[in-house]
Design a protein around this motif. Sequence first.
Motif, PDB file in Angstrom:
ATOM      1  N   CYS A 153       0.834  -1.207   0.000  1.00  0.00           N
ATOM      2  CA  CYS A 153       0.000   0.000   0.000  1.00  0.00           C
ATOM      3  C   CYS A 153       0.868   1.255   0.000  1.00  0.00           C
ATOM      4  O   CYS A 153       0.542   2.248  -0.657  1.00  0.00           O
ATOM      5  N   ARG A 154       1.965   1.227   0.729  1.00  0.00           N
ATOM      6  CA  ARG A 154       2.879   2.375   0.763  1.00  0.00           C
ATOM      7  C   ARG A 154       3.480   2.617  -0.616  1.00  0.00           C
ATOM      8  O   ARG A 154       3.610   3.758  -1.068  1.00  0.00           O
ATOM      9  N   LYS A 155       3.832   1.546  -1.293  1.00  0.00           N
ATOM     10  CA  LYS A 155       4.378   1.680  -2.650  1.00  0.00           C
ATOM     11  C   LYS A 155       3.328   2.262  -3.592  1.00  0.00           C
ATOM     12  O   LYS A 155       3.637   3.110  -4.437  1.00  0.00           O
ATOM     13  N   SER A 156       2.092   1.823  -3.468  1.00  0.00           N
ATOM     14  CA  SER A 156       1.017   2.357  -4.312  1.00  0.00           C
ATOM     15  C   SER A 156       0.808   3.846  -4.057  1.00  0.00           C
ATOM     16  O   SER A 156       0.520   4.610  -4.989  1.00  0.00           O
ATOM     17  N   ALA A 157       0.945   4.259  -2.809  1.00  0.00           N
ATOM     18  CA  ALA A 157       0.824   5.686  -2.494  1.00  0.00           C
ATOM     19  C   ALA A 157       1.889   6.494  -3.216  1.00  0.00           C
ATOM     20  O   ALA A 157       1.608   7.575  -3.767  1.00  0.00           O
ATOM     21  N   MET A 158       3.112   5.992  -3.239  1.00  0.00           N
ATOM     22  CA  MET A 158       4.182   6.715  -3.915  1.00  0.00           C
ATOM     23  C   MET A 158       3.974   6.733  -5.423  1.00  0.00           C
ATOM     24  O   MET A 158       4.334   7.702  -6.096  1.00  0.00           O
ATOM     25  N   VAL A 159       3.390   5.665  -5.974  1.00  0.00           N
ATOM     26  CA  VAL A 159       3.074   5.653  -7.412  1.00  0.00           C
ATOM     27  C   VAL A 159       2.067   6.757  -7.721  1.00  0.00           C
ATOM     28  O   VAL A 159       2.205   7.491  -8.711  1.00  0.00           O
ATOM     29  N   CYS A 160       1.055   6.889  -6.877  1.00  0.00           N
ATOM     30  CA  CYS A 160       0.055   7.942  -7.100  1.00  0.00           C
ATOM     31  C   CYS A 160       0.691   9.332  -7.022  1.00  0.00           C
ATOM     32  O   CYS A 160       0.401  10.203  -7.859  1.00  0.00           O
ATOM     33  N   LEU A 161       1.556   9.559  -6.039  1.00  0.00           N
ATOM     34  CA  LEU A 161       2.211  10.856  -5.925  1.00  0.00           C
ATOM     35  C   LEU A 161       3.085  11.141  -7.136  1.00  0.00           C
ATOM     36  O   LEU A 161       3.120  12.256  -7.657  1.00  0.00           O
ATOM     37  N   SER A 162       3.807  10.131  -7.582  1.00  0.00           N
ATOM     38  CA  SER A 162       4.694  10.322  -8.733  1.00  0.00           C
ATOM     39  C   SER A 162       3.899  10.690  -9.976  1.00  0.00           C
ATOM     40  O   SER A 162       4.248  11.628 -10.696  1.00  0.00           O
ATOM     41  N   GLN A 163       2.826   9.968 -10.252  1.00  0.00           N
ATOM     42  CA  GLN A 163       2.048  10.230 -11.452  1.00  0.00           C
ATOM     43  C   GLN A 163       1.225  11.503 -11.329  1.00  0.00           C
ATOM     44  O   GLN A 163       0.761  12.039 -12.336  1.00  0.00           O
ATOM     45  N   ASP A 164       1.076  12.000 -10.135  1.00  0.00           N
ATOM     46  CA  ASP A 164       0.437  13.296  -9.941  1.00  0.00           C
ATOM     47  C   ASP A 164       1.442  14.440 -10.042  1.00  0.00           C
ATOM     48  O   ASP A 164       1.070  15.600  -9.869  1.00  0.00           O
ATOM     49  N   GLN A 165       2.724  14.094 -10.298  1.00  0.00           N
ATOM     50  CA  GLN A 165       3.792  15.093 -10.429  1.00  0.00           C
ATOM     51  C   GLN A 165       3.871  15.970  -9.185  1.00  0.00           C
ATOM     52  O   GLN A 165       3.881  17.199  -9.248  1.00  0.00           O
ATOM     53  N   PHE A 166       3.959  15.310  -8.026  1.00  0.00           N
ATOM     54  CA  PHE A 166       3.908  16.047  -6.763  1.00  0.00           C
ATOM     55  C   PHE A 166       5.140  16.910  -6.538  1.00  0.00           C
ATOM     56  O   PHE A 166       5.130  17.770  -5.659  1.00  0.00           O
ATOM     57  N   LEU A 167       6.189  16.718  -7.328  1.00  0.00           N
ATOM     58  CA  LEU A 167       7.371  17.561  -7.171  1.00  0.00           C
ATOM     59  C   LEU A 167       7.095  19.006  -7.563  1.00  0.00           C
ATOM     60  O   LEU A 167       7.782  19.921  -7.093  1.00  0.00           O
ATOM     61  N   ILE A 168       6.108  19.240  -8.424  1.00  0.00           N
ATOM     62  CA  ILE A 168       5.799  20.607  -8.835  1.00  0.00           C
ATOM     63  C   ILE A 168       4.330  20.972  -8.610  1.00  0.00           C
ATOM     64  O   ILE A 168       3.981  22.148  -8.623  1.00  0.00           O
ATOM     65  N   ARG A 169       3.468  19.961  -8.405  1.00  0.00           N
ATOM     66  CA  ARG A 169       2.051  20.259  -8.217  1.00  0.00           C
ATOM     67  C   ARG A 169       1.620  19.629  -6.894  1.00  0.00           C
ATOM     68  O   ARG A 169       1.645  18.407  -6.739  1.00  0.00           O
ATOM     69  N   HIS A 170       1.248  20.445  -5.932  1.00  0.00           N
ATOM     70  CA  HIS A 170       0.908  19.932  -4.619  1.00  0.00           C
ATOM     71  C   HIS A 170      -0.441  20.481  -4.165  1.00  0.00           C
ATOM     72  O   HIS A 170      -0.796  21.610  -4.462  1.00  0.00           O
ATOM     73  N   THR A 171      -1.160  19.647  -3.452  1.00  0.00           N
ATOM     74  CA  THR A 171      -2.399  20.041  -2.799  1.00  0.00           C
ATOM     75  C   THR A 171      -2.278  19.704  -1.319  1.00  0.00           C
ATOM     76  O   THR A 171      -1.287  19.118  -0.877  1.00  0.00           O
ATOM     77  N   LEU A 172      -3.296  20.048  -0.558  1.00  0.00           N
ATOM     78  CA  LEU A 172      -3.287  19.682   0.851  1.00  0.00           C
ATOM     79  C   LEU A 172      -3.266  18.172   1.020  1.00  0.00           C
ATOM     80  O   LEU A 172      -2.669  17.648   1.957  1.00  0.00           O
ATOM     81  N   ASN A 173      -3.923  17.449   0.114  1.00  0.00           N
ATOM     82  CA  ASN A 173      -3.882  15.993   0.194  1.00  0.00           C
ATOM     83  C   ASN A 173      -2.468  15.476   0.001  1.00  0.00           C
ATOM     84  O   ASN A 173      -2.063  14.491   0.623  1.00  0.00           O
ATOM     85  N   THR A 174      -1.701  16.112  -0.874  1.00  0.00           N
ATOM     86  CA  THR A 174      -0.304  15.726  -1.057  1.00  0.00           C
ATOM     87  C   THR A 174       0.472  15.877   0.240  1.00  0.00           C
ATOM     88  O   THR A 174       1.204  14.976   0.659  1.00  0.00           O
ATOM     89  N   LEU A 175       0.311  17.026   0.892  1.00  0.00           N
ATOM     90  CA  LEU A 175       1.037  17.282   2.131  1.00  0.00           C
ATOM     91  C   LEU A 175       0.572  16.350   3.246  1.00  0.00           C
ATOM     92  O   LEU A 175       1.395  15.822   4.012  1.00  0.00           O
ATOM     93  N   GLU A 176      -0.722  16.120   3.361  1.00  0.00           N
ATOM     94  CA  GLU A 176      -1.230  15.204   4.378  1.00  0.00           C
ATOM     95  C   GLU A 176      -0.675  13.803   4.174  1.00  0.00           C
ATOM     96  O   GLU A 176      -0.322  13.108   5.139  1.00  0.00           O
ATOM     97  N   THR A 177      -0.573  13.387   2.924  1.00  0.00           N
ATOM     98  CA  THR A 177      -0.005  12.074   2.619  1.00  0.00           C
ATOM     99  C   THR A 177       1.424  11.971   3.109  1.00  0.00           C
ATOM    100  O   THR A 177       1.816  10.996   3.769  1.00  0.00           O
ATOM    101  N   LEU A 178       2.242  12.963   2.791  1.00  0.00           N
ATOM    102  CA  LEU A 178       3.645  12.933   3.195  1.00  0.00           C
ATOM    103  C   LEU A 178       3.795  12.929   4.709  1.00  0.00           C
ATOM    104  O   LEU A 178       4.636  12.202   5.261  1.00  0.00           O
ATOM    105  N   LEU A 179       2.996  13.718   5.406  1.00  0.00           N
ATOM    106  CA  LEU A 179       3.121  13.805   6.864  1.00  0.00           C
ATOM    107  C   LEU A 179       2.770  12.481   7.532  1.00  0.00           C
ATOM    108  O   LEU A 179       3.480  12.020   8.436  1.00  0.00           O
TER     109      LEU A 179
END
Length: 616
Positions: free
Chosen positions: A246-272
């Motif tokens: 499940c952790r790996k799947s979460a990182m796949v979702c972040l990667s394909q969402d281009q979280f390095l340049i596009r972030h939302t509150l959900n992105t930050l909540e995920t990382l925390l």
Amino acid sequence: MTSPSPRADGSSSRTRRVRKPLSCAPCRDSKLRCDRQHPCATCRRRQLVDSCIYPDTSSSTGPAATGARNIPAETHQTPPTEPASNHLLTPRHETEDSVRAAVEGHARWDAVFERPINPLSQSGQNEAVAPLGNPDSSHFPFSLGPPISKSDILAILPPKECCDYLISQYFLRLSPLFHVLHGPTFQRQYNKFLDQPLTAELSWLALLFTILSTILDTMEDDDPILTQLWAQELRFQSMSNVAAQCRKSAMVCLSQDQFLIRHTLNTLETLLILIYGISHNNGVEQTWVLLGMALNIGIALRCNIKAKPPNVGWIEFERRRRCWAGILLLHTYQAILFRDVDVSSLLEAEGMMPADVNDSDIQDDMIRQPSSQPTQMSVIMFKLRLFELSSRICHRLSRSTRFDELALASFTAEIAQEQAKWDDKFLIDGKPSVLDIASYAHWCILQQYAHQLYLLVHRPFCRGNSSRPESQMKCITSGAALLEIHRQFYEVARLRHYRWYVYGMTSFCALHGAVALASCLLMQPASFDSGAYRAAFDAAVLRVESLRARSPICVKAYPILHHLQTMLSPEKFQWSNDSGADFNNVFDEWIDTVPWLSGDMVNWDIWQDILDDPPQ
């Protein structure tokens, strides 16, 4: 050079052609390069697919209508009846390749330098995601893995009944310890996901997978409800392996969402939440880079501003405050672990702490007054106060390995004051509540941090010529307290849901407590009554031995504790003076260099000479 000969109508033989625009309307308006696809890569990246249109020039007449390249008129023999659009399909091959290469090259740089979207905008544009099945791998940020369709990602999720159970367990057992999510908001997002799974944003799917992985890491392999709901999946895998997937799947979702340049509150909540889980299960030192990313994303999303913007509701604003509080809290671990790294600057950063209220007290237009009873935010608010205190202690230790008497007394008093506040908040007449199990678990967790700080403050005064009886006694009582907290999480029935704590950080804290307790007891005179402390130590050794199958830290700690046990039992083993001197040297090195929150960074080899010396 001769000028072109005039025609009969007086015009030049080489009339100036009107060039067809190379860019779509959004790219032309924004002065961005366009790759002329439909939709183009730039519009896909900017979520402007519906607006990606090209000017219609089919109504034009004459040479401009052909859309031809810069080719001499005498070599461009186009029948007048041929449609103009066909000429776009038959340019010179070399020219087309060079133009495409130039356009793609400029588009890559446009992606790098593109201005970020206002994170506080209510337009929802920053929440949109590019089509999952059509990533543009030529642009930054580069993909961290092969593209996966959203349908394939959704197929990895557990069944709905299993997701419902795991999410409820997360908000019951884990969320109060690190309450960065607003429960009702997540509930609405989850309901929407159940109605239309394919429309779920990738950043939210990453959050869902992270919640599942974090709670799975805390559950027993024989959990009766989970094994019944998900029997086929768990038949051949351990709970920790499923959590890792499940952790790996979460990182796949972040990667394909281009979280390095596009972030939302959900992105930050995920990382925390991801960082919190890794800190407790794998080690604090493994989260440093992720925490740096979370800090910068939090700043980019303006989570550290004091005043609420007029176009943002209170729920949205509190979500940002909670994320900022989570960032500060996670830095507490780093401050204690890396004592030479000064993170006190975060205390001076602009920002307002979240309200000490329950989720239900937050409405979009108001926040109700705080309650005198424990709230869902109480633990994180107390931990933030500890962050401020521990940061000052570690900052002082980074300049000197010990305090003067005034600083020692001051820090000891401050820790005691915090403990008194916890008693008032979580205990009833000084005793645990039988009606609120979670509040007692929270009290135990906070006490663990307090006794860690006591050992950190008093440990330099417990040995050598500078031995201070008061500090020795404080290390004895705090060491015993850490062993008692370890016992309660392991044995007490009403804390069963929090037993996962003993697999990681609590066992490591118990190891520190046991080493400090043993070293101080060995220095006490024969008249000292140590019976109760020795019994607590013996019981801790048995617990650590039984936990070796589940806890990597207990595997390493058991030989050390077993050897110390023989030293504390003179009726079973008479320790030689030379060996005792060796132990004192090892203990001095241990308490001076040990990372207090990380088993992976401990130099376990310093114990080897002692462990290799068998009891006589």
